[in-house]
Design a protein around this motif. Structure first.
Motif, PDB file in Angstrom:
ATOM      1  N   THR A 146       0.822  -1.195   0.000  1.00  0.00           N
ATOM      2  CA  THR A 146       0.000   0.000   0.000  1.00  0.00           C
ATOM      3  C   THR A 146       0.865   1.257   0.000  1.00  0.00           C
ATOM      4  O   THR A 146       2.057   1.201   0.279  1.00  0.00           O
ATOM      5  CB  THR A 146      -0.922   0.040   1.234  1.00  0.00           C
ATOM      6  OG1 THR A 146      -0.108   0.016   2.411  1.00  0.00           O
ATOM      7  CG2 THR A 146      -1.869  -1.138   1.248  1.00  0.00           C
ATOM      8  N   PHE A 147       0.238   2.370  -0.293  1.00  0.00           N
ATOM      9  CA  PHE A 147       0.927   3.651  -0.250  1.00  0.00           C
ATOM     10  C   PHE A 147       1.374   3.911   1.192  1.00  0.00           C
ATOM     11  O   PHE A 147       0.608   3.696   2.134  1.00  0.00           O
ATOM     12  CB  PHE A 147      -0.015   4.773  -0.709  1.00  0.00           C
ATOM     13  CG  PHE A 147       0.663   6.103  -0.818  1.00  0.00           C
ATOM     14  CD1 PHE A 147       1.355   6.447  -1.967  1.00  0.00           C
ATOM     15  CD2 PHE A 147       0.619   7.012   0.232  1.00  0.00           C
ATOM     16  CE1 PHE A 147       1.989   7.667  -2.072  1.00  0.00           C
ATOM     17  CE2 PHE A 147       1.259   8.236   0.137  1.00  0.00           C
ATOM     18  CZ  PHE A 147       1.943   8.565  -1.012  1.00  0.00           C
ATOM     19  N   PRO A 148       2.609   4.386   1.399  1.00  0.00           N
ATOM     20  CA  PRO A 148       3.148   4.574   2.755  1.00  0.00           C
ATOM     21  C   PRO A 148       2.597   5.828   3.442  1.00  0.00           C
ATOM     22  O   PRO A 148       3.299   6.829   3.622  1.00  0.00           O
ATOM     23  CB  PRO A 148       4.653   4.672   2.508  1.00  0.00           C
ATOM     24  CG  PRO A 148       4.761   5.249   1.130  1.00  0.00           C
ATOM     25  CD  PRO A 148       3.600   4.663   0.360  1.00  0.00           C
ATOM     26  N   VAL A 149       1.331   5.766   3.836  1.00  0.00           N
ATOM     27  CA  VAL A 149       0.642   6.925   4.386  1.00  0.00           C
ATOM     28  C   VAL A 149       1.310   7.446   5.658  1.00  0.00           C
ATOM     29  O   VAL A 149       1.482   8.656   5.821  1.00  0.00           O
ATOM     30  CB  VAL A 149      -0.851   6.609   4.656  1.00  0.00           C
ATOM     31  CG1 VAL A 149      -1.540   7.766   5.348  1.00  0.00           C
ATOM     32  CG2 VAL A 149      -1.556   6.285   3.353  1.00  0.00           C
ATOM     33  N   ASP A 150       1.696   6.562   6.571  1.00  0.00           N
ATOM     34  CA  ASP A 150       2.246   7.023   7.852  1.00  0.00           C
ATOM     35  C   ASP A 150       3.533   7.824   7.676  1.00  0.00           C
ATOM     36  O   ASP A 150       3.676   8.926   8.201  1.00  0.00           O
ATOM     37  CB  ASP A 150       2.444   5.862   8.822  1.00  0.00           C
ATOM     38  CG  ASP A 150       3.282   4.730   8.273  1.00  0.00           C
ATOM     39  OD1 ASP A 150       3.618   4.731   7.067  1.00  0.00           O
ATOM     40  OD2 ASP A 150       3.611   3.816   9.049  1.00  0.00           O
ATOM     41  N   GLY A 151       4.475   7.304   6.909  1.00  0.00           N
ATOM     42  CA  GLY A 151       5.722   8.020   6.671  1.00  0.00           C
ATOM     43  C   GLY A 151       5.490   9.299   5.880  1.00  0.00           C
ATOM     44  O   GLY A 151       6.110  10.334   6.153  1.00  0.00           O
ATOM     45  N   PHE A 152       4.598   9.231   4.902  1.00  0.00           N
ATOM     46  CA  PHE A 152       4.269  10.410   4.104  1.00  0.00           C
ATOM     47  C   PHE A 152       3.701  11.519   4.975  1.00  0.00           C
ATOM     48  O   PHE A 152       4.135  12.673   4.893  1.00  0.00           O
ATOM     49  CB  PHE A 152       3.289  10.028   2.986  1.00  0.00           C
ATOM     50  CG  PHE A 152       2.671  11.203   2.292  1.00  0.00           C
ATOM     51  CD1 PHE A 152       3.453  12.121   1.605  1.00  0.00           C
ATOM     52  CD2 PHE A 152       1.300  11.385   2.304  1.00  0.00           C
ATOM     53  CE1 PHE A 152       2.879  13.202   0.953  1.00  0.00           C
ATOM     54  CE2 PHE A 152       0.716  12.465   1.657  1.00  0.00           C
ATOM     55  CZ  PHE A 152       1.502  13.376   0.977  1.00  0.00           C
ATOM     56  N   LEU A 153       2.736  11.199   5.833  1.00  0.00           N
ATOM     57  CA  LEU A 153       2.137  12.220   6.696  1.00  0.00           C
ATOM     58  C   LEU A 153       3.162  12.812   7.658  1.00  0.00           C
ATOM     59  O   LEU A 153       3.178  14.022   7.889  1.00  0.00           O
ATOM     60  CB  LEU A 153       0.950  11.651   7.481  1.00  0.00           C
ATOM     61  CG  LEU A 153      -0.293  11.326   6.674  1.00  0.00           C
ATOM     62  CD1 LEU A 153      -1.391  10.761   7.584  1.00  0.00           C
ATOM     63  CD2 LEU A 153      -0.802  12.538   5.917  1.00  0.00           C
ATOM     64  N   ALA A 154       4.018  11.975   8.211  1.00  0.00           N
ATOM     65  CA  ALA A 154       5.044  12.461   9.135  1.00  0.00           C
ATOM     66  C   ALA A 154       6.007  13.409   8.416  1.00  0.00           C
ATOM     67  O   ALA A 154       6.327  14.488   8.928  1.00  0.00           O
ATOM     68  CB  ALA A 154       5.802  11.290   9.750  1.00  0.00           C
ATOM     69  N   LEU A 155       6.459  13.027   7.226  1.00  0.00           N
ATOM     70  CA  LEU A 155       7.382  13.877   6.463  1.00  0.00           C
ATOM     71  C   LEU A 155       6.700  15.158   5.985  1.00  0.00           C
ATOM     72  O   LEU A 155       7.290  16.248   6.042  1.00  0.00           O
ATOM     73  CB  LEU A 155       7.949  13.117   5.266  1.00  0.00           C
ATOM     74  CG  LEU A 155       8.947  12.008   5.581  1.00  0.00           C
ATOM     75  CD1 LEU A 155       9.203  11.137   4.350  1.00  0.00           C
ATOM     76  CD2 LEU A 155      10.255  12.582   6.110  1.00  0.00           C
ATOM     77  N   LYS A 156       5.471  15.046   5.533  1.00  0.00           N
ATOM     78  CA  LYS A 156       4.743  16.220   5.038  1.00  0.00           C
ATOM     79  C   LYS A 156       4.511  17.219   6.164  1.00  0.00           C
ATOM     80  O   LYS A 156       4.706  18.423   5.987  1.00  0.00           O
ATOM     81  CB  LYS A 156       3.413  15.795   4.410  1.00  0.00           C
ATOM     82  CG  LYS A 156       2.672  16.937   3.730  1.00  0.00           C
ATOM     83  CD  LYS A 156       1.454  16.435   2.976  1.00  0.00           C
ATOM     84  CE  LYS A 156       0.748  17.554   2.233  1.00  0.00           C
ATOM     85  NZ  LYS A 156      -0.411  17.050   1.477  1.00  0.00           N
ATOM     86  N   TYR A 157       4.122  16.726   7.320  1.00  0.00           N
ATOM     87  CA  TYR A 157       3.895  17.610   8.461  1.00  0.00           C
ATOM     88  C   TYR A 157       5.195  18.301   8.866  1.00  0.00           C
ATOM     89  O   TYR A 157       5.215  19.501   9.148  1.00  0.00           O
ATOM     90  CB  TYR A 157       3.318  16.820   9.637  1.00  0.00           C
ATOM     91  CG  TYR A 157       2.684  17.690  10.692  1.00  0.00           C
ATOM     92  CD1 TYR A 157       1.352  18.087  10.569  1.00  0.00           C
ATOM     93  CD2 TYR A 157       3.404  18.132  11.790  1.00  0.00           C
ATOM     94  CE1 TYR A 157       0.758  18.891  11.522  1.00  0.00           C
ATOM     95  CE2 TYR A 157       2.821  18.941  12.753  1.00  0.00           C
ATOM     96  CZ  TYR A 157       1.493  19.319  12.615  1.00  0.00           C
ATOM     97  OH  TYR A 157       0.908  20.125  13.561  1.00  0.00           O
ATOM     98  N   ALA A 158       6.287  17.562   8.865  1.00  0.00           N
ATOM     99  CA  ALA A 158       7.594  18.139   9.207  1.00  0.00           C
ATOM    100  C   ALA A 158       7.968  19.236   8.210  1.00  0.00           C
ATOM    101  O   ALA A 158       8.483  20.284   8.612  1.00  0.00           O
ATOM    102  CB  ALA A 158       8.664  17.049   9.233  1.00  0.00           C
ATOM    103  N   CYS A 159       7.696  19.022   6.923  1.00  0.00           N
ATOM    104  CA  CYS A 159       8.001  20.037   5.914  1.00  0.00           C
ATOM    105  C   CYS A 159       7.117  21.275   6.057  1.00  0.00           C
ATOM    106  O   CYS A 159       7.588  22.403   5.943  1.00  0.00           O
ATOM    107  CB  CYS A 159       7.814  19.471   4.509  1.00  0.00           C
ATOM    108  SG  CYS A 159       9.106  18.347   3.991  1.00  0.00           S
ATOM    109  N   LEU A 160       5.841  21.066   6.297  1.00  0.00           N
ATOM    110  CA  LEU A 160       4.902  22.174   6.372  1.00  0.00           C
ATOM    111  C   LEU A 160       5.063  23.014   7.635  1.00  0.00           C
ATOM    112  O   LEU A 160       4.977  24.242   7.585  1.00  0.00           O
ATOM    113  CB  LEU A 160       3.459  21.659   6.301  1.00  0.00           C
ATOM    114  CG  LEU A 160       2.976  21.161   4.949  1.00  0.00           C
ATOM    115  CD1 LEU A 160       1.637  20.465   5.083  1.00  0.00           C
ATOM    116  CD2 LEU A 160       2.869  22.329   3.967  1.00  0.00           C
TER     117      LEU A 160
END
Length: 188
Positions: A146-160
């Motif tokens: 599946t799409f790696p939602v957990d890592g994506f959300l963590a990285l996106k939040y850190a960037c934003l």
């Protein structure tokens, strides 16, 4: 630049452009290429570990491996404050080819880049992939993973927001509203 394109029937194309040099890789469904990559990247990001339970993005020893047919592509990240060293090595895939290749292992890439710029580039690409394909659409094309939602959300939040995504701030964790808001939020 990081691109993860042509995702279809358990194959994808990854394009990495660093220091004006382009590299193309072709991971297959025999490994969770994007999921491993995103989790590994989150494991070296200081804002993706602070609020998570122990082991959520555990430090990966020795990197990750992508199956690319006859070759295994080994990724290793070494972060030193604002700098990220990326080392990519090709090794023989013993399942695909048992005849010993004397030219392997071979270092494909060993370079340094700005850590935050690389993370932002990856997050933008992940944002594009999930908005283009959807979570279930990605799974349908990539087959086993599946799409790696957990890592994506963590990285996106850190960037934003330049802070960790606080999933442990309450007994129940984050709310689905927070997660959905983060999923659909555009990143510049």
């Amino acid at each position: 630049m990081f691109s993860y394109i042509d995702i279809r029937s358990g194959n994808a194309k990854c394009v990495l452009v660093i220091n004006k040099q382009a590299y193309e890789f072709y991971p297959t469904f025999h490994s969770d290429a994007l999921g491993d990559f995103v989790s590994y990247l989150a494991s070296v990001h200081p804002l993706c570990k602070l609020s998570w339970k122990e082991g959520a993005f555990h430090q990966v020893k020795g990197g990750i491996t992508w199956h690319t047919g006859p070759m295994l592509l080994c990724w290793e990240f070494k972060r030193d404050f604002d700098e990220l060293e990326i080392i990519i090595t090709e090794t023989q895939n013993p399942i695909a080819d048992r005849k010993k290749n004397p030219n392997l292992p071979r270092t494909v890439l060993k370079t340094k880049c700005n850590f935050n710029e690389f993370i932002l580039c990856v997050v933008k690409e992940l944002d594009r992939v999930i908005k283009q394909r959807g979570i279930l659409g990605y799974r349908q094309e990539w087959q086993n993973y599946t799409f790696p939602v957990d890592g994506f959300l963590a990285l996106k939040y850190a960037c934003l927001y330049n802070k960790p995504f606080e999933i442990t701030k309450s007994q129940s964790g984050t709310s689905i509203d927070e997660e959905l808001h983060l999923l659909i939020k555009n990143i510049d």
